[in-house]
Design a protein around this motif. Structure first.
Motif, PDB file in Angstrom:
ATOM      1  N   THR A  28      28.834 -35.156 103.762  1.00  0.00           N
ATOM      2  CA  THR A  28      29.003 -34.698 105.134  1.00  0.00           C
ATOM      3  C   THR A  28      28.269 -35.670 106.056  1.00  0.00           C
ATOM      4  O   THR A  28      27.624 -36.618 105.578  1.00  0.00           O
ATOM      5  CB  THR A  28      28.408 -33.287 105.296  1.00  0.00           C
ATOM      6  OG1 THR A  28      26.974 -33.390 105.257  1.00  0.00           O
ATOM      7  CG2 THR A  28      28.874 -32.349 104.193  1.00  0.00           C
ATOM      8  N   PRO A  29      28.305 -35.456 107.367  1.00  0.00           N
ATOM      9  CA  PRO A  29      27.498 -36.307 108.254  1.00  0.00           C
ATOM     10  C   PRO A  29      25.998 -36.034 108.165  1.00  0.00           C
ATOM     11  O   PRO A  29      25.215 -36.785 108.751  1.00  0.00           O
ATOM     12  CB  PRO A  29      28.026 -35.938 109.657  1.00  0.00           C
ATOM     13  CG  PRO A  29      29.379 -35.355 109.425  1.00  0.00           C
ATOM     14  CD  PRO A  29      29.271 -34.638 108.123  1.00  0.00           C
ATOM     15  N   ASP A  30      25.586 -34.991 107.447  1.00  0.00           N
ATOM     16  CA  ASP A  30      24.184 -34.586 107.354  1.00  0.00           C
ATOM     17  C   ASP A  30      23.530 -35.281 106.152  1.00  0.00           C
ATOM     18  O   ASP A  30      23.745 -34.901 105.003  1.00  0.00           O
ATOM     19  CB  ASP A  30      24.108 -33.066 107.199  1.00  0.00           C
ATOM     20  CG  ASP A  30      22.690 -32.529 107.239  1.00  0.00           C
ATOM     21  OD1 ASP A  30      21.753 -33.279 106.894  1.00  0.00           O
ATOM     22  OD2 ASP A  30      22.514 -31.350 107.575  1.00  0.00           O
ATOM     23  N   VAL A  31      22.715 -36.295 106.438  1.00  0.00           N
ATOM     24  CA  VAL A  31      22.099 -37.096 105.374  1.00  0.00           C
ATOM     25  C   VAL A  31      21.193 -36.236 104.491  1.00  0.00           C
ATOM     26  O   VAL A  31      21.184 -36.389 103.260  1.00  0.00           O
ATOM     27  CB  VAL A  31      21.315 -38.270 106.002  1.00  0.00           C
ATOM     28  CG1 VAL A  31      20.519 -39.017 104.938  1.00  0.00           C
ATOM     29  CG2 VAL A  31      22.270 -39.222 106.704  1.00  0.00           C
ATOM     30  N   ALA A  32      20.443 -35.332 105.072  1.00  0.00           N
ATOM     31  CA  ALA A  32      19.548 -34.476 104.292  1.00  0.00           C
ATOM     32  C   ALA A  32      20.344 -33.563 103.359  1.00  0.00           C
ATOM     33  O   ALA A  32      19.960 -33.357 102.200  1.00  0.00           O
ATOM     34  CB  ALA A  32      18.666 -33.652 105.223  1.00  0.00           C
ATOM     35  N   HIS A  33      21.433 -33.009 103.862  1.00  0.00           N
ATOM     36  CA  HIS A  33      22.295 -32.170 103.021  1.00  0.00           C
ATOM     37  C   HIS A  33      22.828 -32.982 101.845  1.00  0.00           C
ATOM     38  O   HIS A  33      22.850 -32.503 100.699  1.00  0.00           O
ATOM     39  CB  HIS A  33      23.451 -31.615 103.844  1.00  0.00           C
ATOM     40  CG  HIS A  33      24.494 -30.906 103.027  1.00  0.00           C
ATOM     41  ND1 HIS A  33      24.342 -29.616 102.576  1.00  0.00           N
ATOM     42  CD2 HIS A  33      25.700 -31.324 102.557  1.00  0.00           C
ATOM     43  CE1 HIS A  33      25.400 -29.262 101.877  1.00  0.00           C
ATOM     44  NE2 HIS A  33      26.243 -30.277 101.845  1.00  0.00           N
ATOM     45  N   ASN A  34      23.236 -34.208 102.105  1.00  0.00           N
ATOM     46  CA  ASN A  34      23.795 -35.049 101.045  1.00  0.00           C
ATOM     47  C   ASN A  34      22.754 -35.402  99.994  1.00  0.00           C
ATOM     48  O   ASN A  34      23.074 -35.539  98.812  1.00  0.00           O
ATOM     49  CB  ASN A  34      24.400 -36.311 101.654  1.00  0.00           C
ATOM     50  CG  ASN A  34      25.524 -35.994 102.628  1.00  0.00           C
ATOM     51  OD1 ASN A  34      26.174 -34.946 102.526  1.00  0.00           O
ATOM     52  ND2 ASN A  34      25.751 -36.879 103.590  1.00  0.00           N
ATOM     53  N   LEU A  35      21.497 -35.559 100.411  1.00  0.00           N
ATOM     54  CA  LEU A  35      20.421 -35.774  99.438  1.00  0.00           C
ATOM     55  C   LEU A  35      20.303 -34.584  98.488  1.00  0.00           C
ATOM     56  O   LEU A  35      20.033 -34.749  97.296  1.00  0.00           O
ATOM     57  CB  LEU A  35      19.094 -36.004 100.151  1.00  0.00           C
ATOM     58  CG  LEU A  35      18.721 -37.446 100.480  1.00  0.00           C
ATOM     59  CD1 LEU A  35      17.423 -37.468 101.277  1.00  0.00           C
ATOM     60  CD2 LEU A  35      18.592 -38.290  99.222  1.00  0.00           C
ATOM     61  N   GLY A  36      20.518 -33.376  99.012  1.00  0.00           N
ATOM     62  CA  GLY A  36      20.510 -32.197  98.157  1.00  0.00           C
ATOM     63  C   GLY A  36      21.628 -32.244  97.127  1.00  0.00           C
ATOM     64  O   GLY A  36      21.434 -31.847  95.966  1.00  0.00           O
ATOM     65  N   LEU A  37      22.793 -32.737  97.534  1.00  0.00           N
ATOM     66  CA  LEU A  37      23.905 -32.881  96.587  1.00  0.00           C
ATOM     67  C   LEU A  37      23.556 -33.888  95.494  1.00  0.00           C
ATOM     68  O   LEU A  37      23.889 -33.696  94.316  1.00  0.00           O
ATOM     69  CB  LEU A  37      25.168 -33.334  97.328  1.00  0.00           C
ATOM     70  CG  LEU A  37      25.717 -32.409  98.408  1.00  0.00           C
ATOM     71  CD1 LEU A  37      26.948 -33.041  99.058  1.00  0.00           C
ATOM     72  CD2 LEU A  37      26.070 -31.043  97.823  1.00  0.00           C
ATOM     73  N   ILE A  38      22.876 -34.958  95.883  1.00  0.00           N
ATOM     74  CA  ILE A  38      22.482 -35.970  94.905  1.00  0.00           C
ATOM     75  C   ILE A  38      21.432 -35.408  93.947  1.00  0.00           C
ATOM     76  O   ILE A  38      21.500 -35.622  92.732  1.00  0.00           O
ATOM     77  CB  ILE A  38      21.987 -37.241  95.617  1.00  0.00           C
ATOM     78  CG1 ILE A  38      23.178 -37.925  96.302  1.00  0.00           C
ATOM     79  CG2 ILE A  38      21.311 -38.194  94.638  1.00  0.00           C
ATOM     80  CD1 ILE A  38      22.809 -39.079  97.183  1.00  0.00           C
ATOM     81  N   ALA A  39      20.477 -34.667  94.474  1.00  0.00           N
ATOM     82  CA  ALA A  39      19.455 -34.055  93.617  1.00  0.00           C
ATOM     83  C   ALA A  39      20.106 -33.142  92.580  1.00  0.00           C
ATOM     84  O   ALA A  39      19.736 -33.155  91.396  1.00  0.00           O
ATOM     85  CB  ALA A  39      18.458 -33.273  94.466  1.00  0.00           C
ATOM     86  N   ASP A  40      21.074 -32.346  93.012  1.00  0.00           N
ATOM     87  CA  ASP A  40      21.768 -31.454  92.085  1.00  0.00           C
ATOM     88  C   ASP A  40      22.548 -32.244  91.044  1.00  0.00           C
ATOM     89  O   ASP A  40      22.511 -31.925  89.848  1.00  0.00           O
ATOM     90  CB  ASP A  40      22.704 -30.537  92.872  1.00  0.00           C
ATOM     91  CG  ASP A  40      23.515 -29.619  91.965  1.00  0.00           C
ATOM     92  OD1 ASP A  40      22.916 -28.713  91.348  1.00  0.00           O
ATOM     93  OD2 ASP A  40      24.745 -29.809  91.865  1.00  0.00           O
ATOM     94  N   GLY A  41      23.249 -33.282  91.478  1.00  0.00           N
ATOM     95  CA  GLY A  41      24.036 -34.088  90.543  1.00  0.00           C
ATOM     96  C   GLY A  41      23.175 -34.806  89.526  1.00  0.00           C
ATOM     97  O   GLY A  41      23.520 -34.873  88.338  1.00  0.00           O
ATOM     98  N   VAL A  42      22.046 -35.340  89.976  1.00  0.00           N
ATOM     99  CA  VAL A  42      21.124 -36.018  89.058  1.00  0.00           C
ATOM    100  C   VAL A  42      20.595 -35.028  88.019  1.00  0.00           C
ATOM    101  O   VAL A  42      20.550 -35.326  86.820  1.00  0.00           O
ATOM    102  CB  VAL A  42      19.978 -36.684  89.831  1.00  0.00           C
ATOM    103  CG1 VAL A  42      18.872 -37.141  88.873  1.00  0.00           C
ATOM    104  CG2 VAL A  42      20.487 -37.871  90.637  1.00  0.00           C
ATOM    105  N   ALA A  43      20.193 -33.855  88.475  1.00  0.00           N
ATOM    106  CA  ALA A  43      19.647 -32.854  87.554  1.00  0.00           C
ATOM    107  C   ALA A  43      20.684 -32.432  86.519  1.00  0.00           C
ATOM    108  O   ALA A  43      20.375 -32.320  85.322  1.00  0.00           O
ATOM    109  CB  ALA A  43      19.158 -31.641  88.340  1.00  0.00           C
TER     110      ALA A  43
END
Length: 262
Positions: A11-26
């Motif tokens: 999305t345009p929300d960089v912080a939200h996208n970091l959450g998606l990356i954290a979930d994917g990495v885990a």
């Protein structure tokens, strides 16, 4: 070698996208993957001004991704935007974790299908490979898929796996072209091609407003061009075991890298 493709819808929300990356990495680490590939633009979707989004590799976004990779003990490849000269940015892949620290700036810019990436993005010039658990992994981005010479260059330099983060724009024939190109580049290079695209934004209720926002269909193709696995259009995680002996066998049977003349 076990790898994961984390198909997210940025999305345009960089912080939200970091959450998606954290979930994917885990999730990838829990599945035992050594390498997890995120899409192009994992930092922020296309369709918004990129200059204000861009950060250097020692900025907060890359620093957080670096920490996620280190904590999970995996190598992460994810698309971000970094400052370039003038008013443009670089479309950059950050590769980090597992002893890896590298960047690849997209060489072939998407000036096609009515879109002009070069207006806001400066091109890279140098092919890049990394080593993950002793395996050489080449890096390419989205529109690079249309240029077989890059894939043969990476394979000729030792890559047996090529990771391709993408944000593949929708349109007539685009899904068919995606499937064909992923398989063709695997054949061209007799390598595994791990192409991770942005999920279709409509699956999360976001209107891309004409930007190349993704169609999903992340896929891994083997060195003889067959799909090993593929996702649908929504956000998901694909985990695949790569038998690297297949690369050696393919290169013995179809030695295109040795036989090529151009």
């Amino acid at each position: 070698m076990r790898i994961a493709l984390a198909q997210i819808a940025s999305t345009p929300d960089v912080a939200h996208n970091l959450g998606l990356i954290a979930d994917g990495v885990a999730r990838a680490a829990a599945a035992g993957a050594e390498l997890v590939v995120f899409p192009e633009g994992a930092m922020c979707c296309f369709g918004v001004p990129l200059g204000p989004v861009a950060e250097p590799l020692d900025g907060p976004w890359a620093t957080r991704v670096r920490a996620l990779a280190a904590d999970a003990g995996v190598t992460v490849v994810a698309g971000m935007f970094t400052p370039a000269d003038g008013d443009r940015v670089h479309n950059t892949l950050l590769a980090t974790g597992g002893g890896v620290e590298a960047r690849y700036d997209k060489i072939h810019l998407f000036d096609a299908f009515g879109f002009a990436e070069s207006r806001t993005v400066a091109p890279g010039t140098t092919p890049v490979s990394i080593a993950v658990g002793g395996v050489t992994v080449g890096l390419a981005t989205c529109y690079d898929l249309r240029f077989p010479g890059l894939f043969q260059k990476l394979a000729g330099d030792g890559a047996s796996v090529i990771a391709v983060p993408a944000s593949w724009g929708d349109g007539p024939g685009k899904r068919e072209q995606w499937d064909l190109l992923v398989r063709a580049r695997a054949l061209d290079s007799t390598s595994f091609v791990a192409a991770c695209g942005q999920a279709d934004p409509w699956t999360i209720g976001r209107d891309p407003r004409g930007a190349p926002a993704g169609i999903g269909a992340s896929a891994v193709a083997g060195p003889l061009g067959a799909f090993v696995g593929q996702l649908d259009t929504a956000p998901d995680l694909l985990v695949v075991d790569l038998d690297l002996d297949e690369v050696a066998a393919a290169r013995k049977t179809v030695p295109v890298l040795v036989n090529r003349r151009f």
